[in-house]
Write a protein that holds these residues in place. Sequence first.
Motif, PDB file in Angstrom:
ATOM      1  N   LEU A  29       0.779  -1.182  -0.064  1.00 23.93           N
ATOM      2  CA  LEU A  29      -0.052   0.014  -0.083  1.00 23.93           C
ATOM      3  C   LEU A  29       0.784   1.302   0.091  1.00 23.93           C
ATOM      4  O   LEU A  29       0.318   2.347  -0.361  1.00 23.93           O
ATOM      5  CB  LEU A  29      -0.876   0.046   1.105  1.00 23.93           C
ATOM      6  N   GLY A  30       2.066   1.330   0.273  1.00 20.57           N
ATOM      7  CA  GLY A  30       2.929   2.315   0.672  1.00 20.57           C
ATOM      8  C   GLY A  30       2.774   2.680   2.195  1.00 20.57           C
ATOM      9  O   GLY A  30       1.699   2.541   2.757  1.00 20.57           O
ATOM     10  N   ARG A  31       3.627   3.654   2.696  1.00 18.99           N
ATOM     11  CA  ARG A  31       3.838   4.001   4.054  1.00 18.99           C
ATOM     12  C   ARG A  31       2.500   4.884   4.204  1.00 18.99           C
ATOM     13  O   ARG A  31       1.750   4.875   5.446  1.00 18.99           O
ATOM     14  CB  ARG A  31       5.089   4.548   4.572  1.00 18.99           C
ATOM     15  N   THR A  32       2.176   6.156   3.373  1.00 20.32           N
ATOM     16  CA  THR A  32       1.029   6.917   3.720  1.00 20.32           C
ATOM     17  C   THR A  32      -0.203   6.269   3.606  1.00 20.32           C
ATOM     18  O   THR A  32      -1.045   6.662   4.485  1.00 20.32           O
ATOM     19  CB  THR A  32       1.371   8.047   2.678  1.00 20.32           C
ATOM     20  N   ARG A  33      -0.329   5.459   2.702  1.00 22.80           N
ATOM     21  CA  ARG A  33      -1.834   4.874   2.464  1.00 22.80           C
ATOM     22  C   ARG A  33      -1.927   3.924   3.637  1.00 22.80           C
ATOM     23  O   ARG A  33      -3.298   3.767   4.066  1.00 22.80           O
ATOM     24  CB  ARG A  33      -1.952   4.222   1.113  1.00 22.80           C
ATOM     25  N   LEU A  34      -0.978   3.223   4.126  1.00 24.62           N
ATOM     26  CA  LEU A  34      -1.092   2.306   5.229  1.00 24.62           C
ATOM     27  C   LEU A  34      -1.345   2.838   6.463  1.00 24.62           C
ATOM     28  O   LEU A  34      -2.456   2.705   7.227  1.00 24.62           O
ATOM     29  CB  LEU A  34       0.029   1.228   5.387  1.00 24.62           C
ATOM     30  N   ALA A  35      -0.751   4.129   6.621  1.00 23.94           N
ATOM     31  CA  ALA A  35      -0.907   5.058   7.862  1.00 23.94           C
ATOM     32  C   ALA A  35      -2.242   5.503   7.927  1.00 23.94           C
ATOM     33  O   ALA A  35      -3.071   5.498   8.644  1.00 23.94           O
ATOM     34  CB  ALA A  35      -0.017   6.018   7.824  1.00 23.94           C
ATOM     35  N   LEU A  36      -2.811   6.260   6.685  1.00 20.52           N
ATOM     36  CA  LEU A  36      -4.235   6.461   6.440  1.00 20.52           C
ATOM     37  C   LEU A  36      -5.206   5.394   6.850  1.00 20.52           C
ATOM     38  O   LEU A  36      -6.296   5.599   7.793  1.00 20.52           O
ATOM     39  CB  LEU A  36      -4.507   6.947   5.010  1.00 20.52           C
ATOM     40  N   ALA A  55     -11.094   3.291  -4.343  1.00 27.74           N
ATOM     41  CA  ALA A  55     -11.090   2.383  -5.703  1.00 27.74           C
ATOM     42  C   ALA A  55     -10.524   1.109  -5.542  1.00 27.74           C
ATOM     43  O   ALA A  55     -11.076   0.319  -6.254  1.00 27.74           O
ATOM     44  CB  ALA A  55     -10.115   3.433  -6.807  1.00 27.74           C
ATOM     45  N   ALA A  56      -9.672   0.819  -4.652  1.00 30.53           N
ATOM     46  CA  ALA A  56      -9.357  -0.481  -4.129  1.00 30.53           C
ATOM     47  C   ALA A  56     -10.380  -1.255  -3.600  1.00 30.53           C
ATOM     48  O   ALA A  56     -10.166  -2.458  -2.977  1.00 30.53           O
ATOM     49  CB  ALA A  56      -7.876  -0.741  -3.674  1.00 30.53           C
ATOM     50  N   GLY A  57     -11.390  -0.720  -3.135  1.00 36.71           N
ATOM     51  CA  GLY A  57     -12.283  -1.050  -2.111  1.00 36.71           C
ATOM     52  C   GLY A  57     -12.055  -1.366  -0.774  1.00 36.71           C
ATOM     53  O   GLY A  57     -12.648  -2.114   0.032  1.00 36.71           O
ATOM     54  N   ALA A 107      -5.828  14.037   7.528  1.00 34.17           N
ATOM     55  CA  ALA A 107      -4.680  14.986   7.295  1.00 34.17           C
ATOM     56  C   ALA A 107      -3.917  15.282   8.481  1.00 34.17           C
ATOM     57  O   ALA A 107      -2.632  15.039   8.752  1.00 34.17           O
ATOM     58  CB  ALA A 107      -5.036  16.072   6.350  1.00 34.17           C
ATOM     59  N   ARG A 108      -4.780  15.643   9.538  1.00 38.58           N
ATOM     60  CA  ARG A 108      -3.902  16.123  10.796  1.00 38.58           C
ATOM     61  C   ARG A 108      -3.257  14.820  11.436  1.00 38.58           C
ATOM     62  O   ARG A 108      -2.460  14.654  12.023  1.00 38.58           O
ATOM     63  CB  ARG A 108      -4.919  16.684  11.507  1.00 38.58           C
ATOM     64  N   ARG A 109      -4.505  13.503  11.347  1.00 32.73           N
ATOM     65  CA  ARG A 109      -3.873  12.399  11.958  1.00 32.73           C
ATOM     66  C   ARG A 109      -2.415  11.814  11.349  1.00 32.73           C
ATOM     67  O   ARG A 109      -1.628  11.527  12.462  1.00 32.73           O
ATOM     68  CB  ARG A 109      -5.048  11.400  11.954  1.00 32.73           C
ATOM     69  N   ALA A 144      -6.161  12.385  -2.113  1.00 35.05           N
ATOM     70  CA  ALA A 144      -5.502  11.636  -3.098  1.00 35.05           C
ATOM     71  C   ALA A 144      -5.426  10.187  -2.680  1.00 35.05           C
ATOM     72  O   ALA A 144      -5.894   9.170  -3.484  1.00 35.05           O
ATOM     73  CB  ALA A 144      -4.502  12.363  -3.696  1.00 35.05           C
ATOM     74  N   HIS A 145      -4.951  10.006  -1.636  1.00 35.10           N
ATOM     75  CA  HIS A 145      -4.685   8.774  -1.097  1.00 35.10           C
ATOM     76  C   HIS A 145      -5.943   7.856  -0.575  1.00 35.10           C
ATOM     77  O   HIS A 145      -6.098   6.707  -0.892  1.00 35.10           O
ATOM     78  CB  HIS A 145      -3.692   8.787   0.167  1.00 35.10           C
TER      79      HIS A 145
END
Length: 325
Positions: A253-260, A293-295, A274-276, A286-287
């Motif tokens: 997923l990538g670090r940012t998307r996994l964190a989100l 889109a990936a469900g 965004a703040r979190r 965007a993420h």
Amino acid sequence: MIRIHFTADDLARVRFAPRPSPVPELHAALLMLGLPREELLFARWRSRLLRNLPSTAEPLADLAPTGVAPAFLDVLGETPEEGYALIREAAAEEIRTGIEQLYGRRPPPPWIRALHRGDAASWRTLGRAQRAAYEAVLAPVWHQVQDLHRAEFTRHAVAVAERGLGAALTGLAPGSRLRDGVWEWPLPDAPGVREVGLGGRGLILRPTFHWRRGPLLQDRPGRPVALAYPAGQGLPLVPDTGGAPVDPLTGVLGRTRLALLRSLDQARTTTGLARRIGVSNATASAHASALRAAGLITTTRTGRSVCHTRTALAELLLTNGAADA
């Protein structure tokens, strides 16, 4: 090119292996060891393994003198011992045929001649070689293989749900296409065309994380055809050497998307996300769109703000990842 012919029954019998199989993954890694040196990303990996590979594993090279292993080694199994047992159960005629195809024009090593005769000592030689190779090559990274397989399983399930089986299949290989019941997989470096008729046997899809070339096919009479396709990031797997553990989902997923995704332990707005995770609203949006889109998330609008929540698929993915960490 490989052309795989589906019947209507075959399309209903396409399965994704729920777990990785150690023996074929080991064989894929050993084949990768034998590739030419121009595979630059694998050069250090290859050098390290060749230094560490015990001499007891050397007989395995005699079973793939041209870079192609005999069909009786094409087995699945969810543990190494299960895979070894399936190889041992191969019919004597199948073993003899496989060896004769390898050594039809050259003299085989003595232990291969003994294997051709069904000699018990030669089977012990093969068993020791396989176990030694597994411990040196695959055991140190097997947890990574399991994590990557689980993530690939989830990605495929999402692709089938969103775009259908045909699009999910062609997505496994750039440039492939499915038309008139035939899946065409281009292989620029391989001359000719290999025709594979499923004939109602079905197809098992299995990602492999060591092999970087074209698909590896297991096509044995009376059994489903198993297709191993290169997956992952195209980089060699290396054992953990200590330090902070790396979440296996980061590479998917990538670090940012996994964190989100992990931040959605409760419903949050884009601004809250965004703040979190410490990014801009535009980046978070965007993420979130990519995850939606990936469900993996759903988004609802209330007035001028939107609220994001994790889907059941995301909960399953995160729960499985936590269980294996």
